[in-house]
Design a protein around this motif. Structure first.
Motif, short mmCIF file in Angstrom:
data_model
loop_
_atom_site.label_atom_id
_atom_site.label_comp_id
_atom_site.label_asym_id
_atom_site.label_seq_id
_atom_site.Cartn_x
_atom_site.Cartn_y
_atom_site.Cartn_z
N VAL A 86 0.84 -1.20 0.00
CA VAL A 86 0.00 0.00 0.00
C VAL A 86 0.88 1.25 0.00
CG1 VAL A 86 -1.71 1.33 1.29
CG2 VAL A 86 -1.93 -1.16 1.13
N ALA A 87 1.93 1.24 0.81
CA ALA A 87 2.85 2.38 0.86
C ALA A 87 3.52 2.59 -0.49
CB ALA A 87 3.89 2.16 1.95
N GLU A 88 3.85 1.51 -1.17
CA GLU A 88 4.51 1.61 -2.48
C GLU A 88 3.55 2.10 -3.56
OE1 GLU A 88 6.30 -1.45 -5.86
OE2 GLU A 88 6.25 -2.08 -3.75
N GLU A 89 2.32 1.57 -3.56
CA GLU A 89 1.36 1.90 -4.62
C GLU A 89 0.62 3.20 -4.36
OE1 GLU A 89 1.06 0.35 -7.39
OE2 GLU A 89 2.29 -1.43 -6.97
N GLY A 90 0.48 3.58 -3.09
CA GLY A 90 -0.19 4.84 -2.77
C GLY A 90 -1.69 4.74 -2.63
N SER A 91 -2.25 3.54 -2.73
CA SER A 91 -3.69 3.37 -2.54
C SER A 91 -4.00 1.92 -2.24
CB SER A 91 -4.48 3.82 -3.78
OG SER A 91 -4.37 2.87 -4.82
N PHE A 92 -5.14 1.72 -1.55
CA PHE A 92 -5.58 0.36 -1.26
C PHE A 92 -5.95 -0.38 -2.54
CE2 PHE A 92 -6.82 2.19 3.02
CZ PHE A 92 -5.81 1.54 3.71
N ALA A 93 -6.61 0.33 -3.46
CA ALA A 93 -7.07 -0.31 -4.69
C ALA A 93 -5.89 -0.81 -5.53
CB ALA A 93 -7.93 0.66 -5.50
N ALA A 94 -4.86 0.03 -5.68
CA ALA A 94 -3.70 -0.36 -6.48
C ALA A 94 -2.95 -1.52 -5.82
CB ALA A 94 -2.77 0.84 -6.67
N LEU B 48 0.99 8.54 4.04
CA LEU B 48 1.63 7.96 5.21
C LEU B 48 1.74 8.98 6.34
CD1 LEU B 48 4.52 6.05 3.43
CD2 LEU B 48 2.80 4.96 4.88
N THR B 49 1.53 8.53 7.55
CA THR B 49 1.82 9.37 8.71
C THR B 49 3.33 9.35 8.95
OG1 THR B 49 1.63 7.52 10.25
CG2 THR B 49 -0.40 8.72 9.73
N ASP B 50 3.80 10.19 9.86
CA ASP B 50 5.22 10.16 10.20
C ASP B 50 5.62 8.77 10.72
OD1 ASP B 50 5.52 12.77 9.48
OD2 ASP B 50 5.32 13.57 11.53
N TYR B 51 4.73 8.20 11.52
CA TYR B 51 4.98 6.84 12.04
C TYR B 51 5.03 5.84 10.90
CZ TYR B 51 4.27 2.64 14.92
OH TYR B 51 4.39 1.41 15.53
N GLY B 52 4.10 6.00 9.94
CA GLY B 52 4.07 5.11 8.78
C GLY B 52 5.33 5.24 7.93
N HIS B 53 5.80 6.49 7.75
CA HIS B 53 7.04 6.71 7.00
C HIS B 53 8.22 5.98 7.64
CE1 HIS B 53 6.39 9.36 3.62
NE2 HIS B 53 5.58 10.15 4.34
N SER B 54 8.27 6.01 8.97
CA SER B 54 9.40 5.39 9.67
C SER B 54 9.42 3.88 9.49
CB SER B 54 9.35 5.74 11.16
OG SER B 54 8.21 5.15 11.78
N LEU B 55 8.24 3.29 9.24
CA LEU B 55 8.17 1.84 9.07
C LEU B 55 8.18 1.40 7.61
CD1 LEU B 55 5.43 0.89 11.70
CD2 LEU B 55 7.91 0.72 11.94
N GLU C 225 10.00 2.07 4.92
CA GLU C 225 11.25 1.64 4.29
C GLU C 225 11.64 0.24 4.74
OE1 GLU C 225 15.92 3.05 3.78
OE2 GLU C 225 14.49 4.32 4.86
N ARG C 226 11.55 -0.01 6.04
CA ARG C 226 11.88 -1.34 6.56
C ARG C 226 10.91 -2.39 6.02
NH1 ARG C 226 12.91 2.17 10.81
NH2 ARG C 226 15.00 2.00 11.75
N ALA C 227 9.63 -2.04 6.00
CA ALA C 227 8.63 -2.99 5.51
C ALA C 227 8.85 -3.29 4.03
CB ALA C 227 7.22 -2.43 5.73
N GLY C 228 9.26 -2.26 3.26
CA GLY C 228 9.53 -2.47 1.84
C GLY C 228 10.67 -3.44 1.62
N LYS C 229 11.73 -3.31 2.44
CA LYS C 229 12.86 -4.23 2.33
C LYS C 229 12.43 -5.66 2.66
CE LYS C 229 16.46 -0.82 3.39
NZ LYS C 229 17.52 -0.42 4.35
N MET C 230 11.61 -5.79 3.71
CA MET C 230 11.12 -7.12 4.09
C MET C 230 10.27 -7.72 2.97
SD MET C 230 10.12 -6.34 8.07
CE MET C 230 9.33 -7.93 8.27
N PHE C 231 9.44 -6.89 2.34
CA PHE C 231 8.59 -7.37 1.25
C PHE C 231 9.44 -7.83 0.07
CE2 PHE C 231 5.86 -6.75 -2.48
CZ PHE C 231 4.76 -7.51 -2.11
N SER C 232 10.50 -7.08 -0.24
CA SER C 232 11.38 -7.46 -1.35
C SER C 232 12.08 -8.78 -1.07
CB SER C 232 12.42 -6.35 -1.59
OG SER C 232 11.80 -5.15 -1.99
N VAL C 233 12.54 -8.95 0.17
CA VAL C 233 13.20 -10.21 0.54
C VAL C 233 12.22 -11.37 0.43
CG1 VAL C 233 14.24 -11.49 2.45
CG2 VAL C 233 14.92 -9.13 2.02
N ALA C 234 10.97 -11.15 0.87
CA ALA C 234 9.96 -12.21 0.79
C ALA C 234 9.66 -12.57 -0.66
CB ALA C 234 8.68 -11.76 1.49
#
Length: 234
Positions: free
Chosen positions: A5-13, A50-57, A59-68
Motif C-alpha cells: 500500500v505504501a509503495e502503490e499509494g492506494s488500497f485499490a492499487a 503515510l503518517t510520520d509513524y508510517g514513513h518510519s516503518l 522503508e523497513r517494511a519495503g525491504k522485508m517485502f522485497s526479501v519475501a
C-alpha cells in the motif's frame, strides 16, 4: 500488505497488485495499526498518505517485502527445476549392473542434481545415516518408510548338469536341505529360500546349507562352475 500500500499509494492499487480484494487489504492494514498501536496512514475520501509513524516503518517494511518476494521466486524456480544432493543406497551387484550405467543419462537430464551412491548388501539405516532413498530386493518388513514397488523379481534354483548327474534331482523344496547349496548371507539376516506351489498354494521355506556362503552374490556365481552346486539366482 502495508508495504505494498505504501509503495502503490492506494488500497485499490495494492489490492490489484496482490490479486486480492480492497476490503482484504484495508482489514489487514487496520489489524496492523491496532497491533502496533499507531496510525500508519492518513485517510480522506480522495487521498491516502503515510503518517510520520508510517514513513518510519515503510522503508523497513519495503525491504522485508522485497526479501519475501525474492524468497518466493527462488522457491518457485527451485521447485520447477530439481536440484541438490541425493544420497542413495543400493545392493552391490544390482547397483553396479543396473543403477550405475543409468547415471550419465540421469545427469544429462538433471544437471543440477548430484548423487552419493552407496553400494552394499547390508541394509542401511536410512534415517540414521541420512539416506534419501534406497533400492532393495527383499520382502518389505513393517516400517514407517514409504515404499514403492518398481518391478517384481523372479528367482530360480539352478544347478549344474554334473551336480545333478551325481547327486540327483530334488523332488520337493524340502529336499534341498540334503544338498550342497551356495548360500547368500548378510549381517542383518540369514538367507531363507521361500517357495509357493502355484497349483496347491502350499508354502515352505528352507535355510540352505553348504560348504560355501558369501555376502556378495557375484562371489557365489563365480565359484558355481567349480563347485557344481545348487544356488538361487534372480
Amino acid at each position: 500488505m502495508f508495504a505494498k500500500v505504501a509503495e502503490e499509494g492506494s488500497f485499490a492499487a495494492a489490492a490489484a497488485a496482490l490479486g486480492v480484494s480492497v476490503a482484504t487489504v484495508s482489514r489487514a492494514v487496520a489489524r496492523l495499526e491496532e497491533r502496533l498501536g499507531g496510525r500508519l496512514f492518513n485517510r480522506t475520501s480522495r487521498r491516502l498518505s503515510l503518517t510520520d509513524y508510517g514513513h518510519s516503518l515503510a522503508e523497513r517494511a519495503g525491504k522485508m517485502f522485497s526479501v519475501a518476494e525474492e524468497a518466493e521466486d527462488f522457491a518457485r524456480e527451485t521447485s520447477s527445476r530439481p536440484r541438490g544432493l541425493i544420497k542413495l543406497a543400493a545392493p552391490l551387484s544390482f547397483g553396479s549392473r543396473w543403477v550405475a550405467p543409468l547415471l550419465p543419462e540421469f545427469f544429462r537430464l538433471y544437471p543440477d542434481i548430484s548423487v552419493d551412491l552407496h553400494l552394499g548388501d547390508a541394509h542401511a539405516d536410512l534415517i540414521g545415516e541420512g539416506f534419501d532413498a534406497a533400492l532393495r530386493i527383499a520382502i518389505m518388513e513393517d516400517s514407517s518408510l514409504v515404499a514403492r514397488l518398481i518391478a517384481p523379481v523372479r528367482r530360480f534354483v539352478v544347478a549344474s548338469p554334473a551336480y545333478l548327474s551325481r547327486y540327483g534331482y530334488p523332488r520337493h523344496p524340502q529336499d534341498l536341505g540334503a544338498h550342497q547349496c551356495l548360500s547368500y548371507m548378510s549381517r542383518s539376516k540369514h538367507d531363507v529360500w521361500r517357495f509357493t506351489n502355484r497349483t496347491s498354494g502350499e508354502e515352505c521355506a528352507i535355510t540352505p546349507s553348504g560348504m560355501l556362503r558369501g555376502n556378495e552374490p557375484g562371489s557365489a556365481f563365480a565359484s558355481g562352475p567349480c563347485w557344481n552346486r545348487h544356488c538361487r539366482a534372480p
